[in-house]
Scaffold this motif. Sequence first.
Motif, short mmCIF file in Angstrom:
data_model
loop_
_atom_site.label_atom_id
_atom_site.label_comp_id
_atom_site.label_asym_id
_atom_site.label_seq_id
_atom_site.Cartn_x
_atom_site.Cartn_y
_atom_site.Cartn_z
N LEU A 1 -3.39 -74.06 -13.65
CA LEU A 1 -2.26 -73.25 -14.13
C LEU A 1 -2.71 -72.32 -15.24
O LEU A 1 -3.61 -72.66 -16.00
N ALA B 1 -10.63 -72.68 -0.51
CA ALA B 1 -10.66 -73.99 -1.15
C ALA B 1 -12.10 -74.50 -1.24
O ALA B 1 -12.94 -74.17 -0.42
N VAL C 1 -4.67 -77.57 -8.63
CA VAL C 1 -4.27 -76.21 -8.96
C VAL C 1 -4.45 -76.01 -10.46
O VAL C 1 -4.01 -76.82 -11.25
N SER D 1 -10.49 -78.18 -4.74
CA SER D 1 -10.14 -77.29 -5.86
C SER D 1 -10.01 -75.87 -5.32
O SER D 1 -10.25 -75.62 -4.15
N ASN D 2 -9.66 -74.96 -6.22
CA ASN D 2 -9.49 -73.55 -5.86
C ASN D 2 -8.41 -73.38 -4.78
O ASN D 2 -8.56 -72.59 -3.86
N VAL D 3 -7.36 -74.18 -4.91
CA VAL D 3 -6.23 -74.05 -3.99
C VAL D 3 -5.06 -73.41 -4.73
O VAL D 3 -5.05 -73.35 -5.96
N ASN D 4 -4.10 -72.91 -3.99
CA ASN D 4 -2.89 -72.38 -4.61
C ASN D 4 -1.68 -73.01 -3.95
O ASN D 4 -1.80 -73.74 -2.96
N ASN D 5 -0.53 -72.76 -4.49
CA ASN D 5 0.69 -73.43 -4.03
C ASN D 5 1.11 -73.01 -2.62
O ASN D 5 1.92 -73.69 -2.00
N GLN D 6 0.58 -71.93 -2.09
CA GLN D 6 0.94 -71.50 -0.75
C GLN D 6 0.10 -72.17 0.35
O GLN D 6 0.42 -72.08 1.52
N MET E 1 -0.92 -78.11 -0.25
CA MET E 1 0.07 -78.24 -1.32
C MET E 1 1.50 -78.25 -0.80
O MET E 1 2.41 -78.64 -1.53
N GLN E 2 1.73 -77.83 0.42
CA GLN E 2 3.08 -77.71 0.95
C GLN E 2 3.46 -78.77 1.98
O GLN E 2 4.61 -79.15 2.08
#
Length: 64
Positions: free
Chosen positions: A60, A15, A58, A37-42, A46-47
């Motif tokens: 897309l 991140a 994120v 930034s540079n994060v993902n859903n896992q 985000m969780q």
Amino acid sequence: MIFIFRCLILFYIGARLLTGGKRIPGKGFFFEPTVLSNVNNQMSVMQDESFGPIIGIVVLPRNL
């Protein structure tokens, strides 16, 4: 303290801090609003409920 620890883990796995993330001086454990930034859903940002002023962005894919 947990906020700082969680951010360090996110930075380690990729991140990027866009703004904020610093402690606000004074009594208590308050932090500036933080944008990652540079994060993902896992990722935990985000969780999980952060209980702090933090948000991840994120990107897309265009072919949705």
